[in-house]
Each structure stands twice: as structure tokens, then as C-alpha cells.
Enzyme design. Structure first.
Site, mmCIF file in Angstrom:
data_model
loop_
_atom_site.group_PDB
_atom_site.id
_atom_site.type_symbol
_atom_site.label_atom_id
_atom_site.label_comp_id
_atom_site.label_asym_id
_atom_site.label_seq_id
_atom_site.Cartn_x
_atom_site.Cartn_y
_atom_site.Cartn_z
ATOM 1 N N PHE A 194 6.091 2.721 -4.320
ATOM 2 C CA PHE A 194 7.458 2.899 -3.823
ATOM 3 C C PHE A 194 8.078 4.252 -4.171
ATOM 4 O O PHE A 194 9.153 4.570 -3.675
ATOM 5 C CB PHE A 194 8.392 1.764 -4.308
ATOM 6 C CG PHE A 194 7.957 0.409 -3.861
ATOM 7 C CD1 PHE A 194 8.110 0.021 -2.542
ATOM 8 C CD2 PHE A 194 7.363 -0.478 -4.749
ATOM 9 C CE1 PHE A 194 7.689 -1.234 -2.111
ATOM 10 C CE2 PHE A 194 6.937 -1.729 -4.339
ATOM 11 C CZ PHE A 194 7.104 -2.107 -3.006
ATOM 12 N N HIS B 85 8.908 -8.027 0.835
ATOM 13 C CA HIS B 85 8.757 -6.584 0.657
ATOM 14 C C HIS B 85 10.087 -5.894 0.996
ATOM 15 O O HIS B 85 10.809 -6.343 1.899
ATOM 16 C CB HIS B 85 7.645 -6.081 1.584
ATOM 17 C CG HIS B 85 7.182 -4.702 1.303
ATOM 18 N ND1 HIS B 85 7.846 -3.587 1.770
ATOM 19 C CD2 HIS B 85 6.116 -4.236 0.601
ATOM 20 C CE1 HIS B 85 7.211 -2.504 1.373
ATOM 21 N NE2 HIS B 85 6.154 -2.872 0.665
ATOM 22 N N TYR C 271 2.878 4.782 0.843
ATOM 23 C CA TYR C 271 3.525 5.327 2.045
ATOM 24 C C TYR C 271 2.486 6.098 2.857
ATOM 25 O O TYR C 271 1.624 6.785 2.298
ATOM 26 C CB TYR C 271 4.653 6.278 1.661
ATOM 27 C CG TYR C 271 5.800 5.630 0.924
ATOM 28 C CD1 TYR C 271 6.519 4.579 1.487
ATOM 29 C CD2 TYR C 271 6.187 6.080 -0.332
ATOM 30 C CE1 TYR C 271 7.586 3.997 0.816
ATOM 31 C CE2 TYR C 271 7.257 5.511 -1.008
ATOM 32 C CZ TYR C 271 7.950 4.467 -0.430
ATOM 33 O OH TYR C 271 9.009 3.900 -1.100
ATOM 34 N N ASP D 131 0.850 -1.184 0.000
ATOM 35 C CA ASP D 131 0.000 0.000 0.000
ATOM 36 C C ASP D 131 0.885 1.232 0.000
ATOM 37 O O ASP D 131 2.101 1.137 0.196
ATOM 38 C CB ASP D 131 -1.002 -0.004 1.169
ATOM 39 C CG ASP D 131 -0.351 -0.011 2.537
ATOM 40 O OD1 ASP D 131 0.859 -0.297 2.637
ATOM 41 O OD2 ASP D 131 -1.042 0.278 3.523
#
Length: 245
Positions: A91, A203, A80, A78
Site C-alpha cells: 500500500f 480491500h 501497485y 499485490d
């Protein structure tokens, strides 16, 4: 409603005319579905309480990368959840924003995998998107300070539809699935009758980037993706930003 320009101001979008034609059908179908209406209600309820929701443009990844141009899909979790960070590309952060730890780990793996660090980091992920790298999260919004807060609001129905559309199309693509949320969608890709390259790793968050069973640091996804593309006669992705220099 919050006046913060870095936050979502309204949902659903008033106008989808700027969305590439190839994404129109799945997005419109989602917005008209029960899951889409449930998401609408949840986001509107939060906005009515002046909740800060990121990013300001949840569909930016779709606007920047046309479906027929997608060669690589990078799927995360999801957005930031810190102020001024999320910009609608998984990202990525806006210019001038200090890279969060996950993005720093991506830069670290780029340097390790490809033998040298990126030539330029500002705007690098948008540069990837313009080359056909779809930077998508499984959930497209998040409440400020609350990671995964929107993971169960209904976004999964849309991201499932997008992944399914790309997986069942005629073109073989690279799917980088980073983290458990992303890997939960692997079946849409592996069950398709197309020879995609599916790459799975933890991740890139500091909590998991170096942990077994599939550490992100050391995964080699960037070089593997380029090898796959080149074998098919396609140009490699400029992961290091030479085209930005």
C-alpha cells in the site's frame, strides 16, 4: 532487460545477506523449493522480454521489519501496477508519488477511526514498518498495468510460510486481512494456539472499500489494534505520524 530503476532488474536475489536472520530460513527454503524455482523461471522469462515488473525490491518489507519486532501484520493483495508506485511495502508509495486510491482510502479511514487525519503522509507507512507493522502483500510482484498478473506464479508458498511463522510464534499479534486474497490465509492464524487478534475487511480499493459484507471504510482496525496492544502492555502504534513531525 528494462533499465527502469523503478522496476525489478533481476531475480532471484544474488545476495540475501542483508535479510534479517529470522527471515532467512523461510526465504531460502522457498527459493530452493519447486514453487520458488517455478517463480524464478517465470520472472526471468518476463524480464528477458523487457517486461516491466514492480516493485524493484520485492523483499523490502522483510528487510525493514525484523520478525521478532512484528506486532501487526497488514496483508493486502499485490503491489501497485502503475509506474513509480510500488516500493516493496504493501500500500505504500515512494516520496513524491501521488497516493493511489487505495492509499487515500487508508488515510480516510485513519482520520475517521482515530479522529483526525495523519500529521504527515509522506513516509508514514515506512514509519509504521519501523514500529513493527509488517506491510506484506500475498503476491510480491506484478507486471506493469496488469493487476494480479503474478498471483499464481508461486508467491503464495512464501507468504504462507511467513504468515505461518508469525502465527505459530509465541507472541500474540494483530493480523489485518484486507481483501479476499489476504483472508484466504486466515486459517494459518486462527488455527494457531496463540491468542492473535484477526481483523478482516474488504480491500481498500475504491471498488470494494465501501461495499458489504465488510466495508473497509468504517472497519476501525487501527484503533482496535492499538487497544489490543495496550491491553497486553505494549506501546500503541503511532498510526498518524506524530513521530515524523
Amino acid at each position: 532487460m528494462t533499465s527502469d530503476a523503478g522496476c525489478l532488474q533481476a531475480w532471484p536475489p544474488a545476495d540475501l545477506a542483508g535479510l534479517p536472520a529470522g527471515w532467512q530460513a523461510p526465504v531460502r527454503a522457498f527459493l530452493a523449493s519447486a514453487e520458488g524455482r517455478r517463480l524464478d523461471a517465470a520472472l526471468q522469462a518476463e524480464l528477458a522480454t523487457d517486461a516491466r515488473i514492480y516493485p524493484p525490491e520485492p523483499l523490502r518489507a522483510l528487510r525493514l521489519t525484523l520478525p521478532d519486532s512484528v506486532r501487526v501484520v497488514i496483508l493486502g493483495q499485490d503491489p501497485y501496477h502503475g509506474p513509480g508506485q510500488a516500493n516493496g511495502l504493501a500500500f505504500d508509495v515512494a516520496a513524491g508519488v501521488r497516493p493511489p486510491p487505495s492509499l487515500r482510502n487508508i488515510f480516510h479511514e485513519l482520520a475517521r477511526d482515530l479522529g483526525r487525519p495523519p500529521i504527515q503522509t509522506a513516509g508514514l507507512l515506512a514509519h509504521w514498518a519501523r514500529q513493527g507493522v509488517l506491510l506484506l502483500n500475498t503476491s510480491l510482484t506484478v507486471r506493469a498495468g496488469a493487476p494480479a498478473s503474478h498471483a499464481r506464479l508461486g508467491w503464495g508458498a512464501l507468504t504462507d510460510a511467513l504468515i505461518r511463522q508469525l502465527a505459530t510464534g509465541p507472541q500474540a499479534r494483530v493480523f489485518m486481512l484486507w481483501g479476499a486474497h489476504a483472508q484466504a490465509k486466515a486459517a494459518w492464524v486462527t488455527e494457531a494456539d496463540v491468542p492473535h487478534l484477526v481483523l478482516c475487511a474488504n480491500h481498500p480499493s475504491p471498488l470494494s472499500a465501501r461495499r458489504p459484507p465488510a466495508p473497509f471504510i468504517g472497519c476501525g482496525h487501527f484503533s482496535q489494534a492499538n487497544a489490543f496492544l495496550c491491553k497486553r502492555g505494549e506501546p500503541a502504534i503511532d498510526w498518524l505520524g506524530a513521530g515524523l513531525a
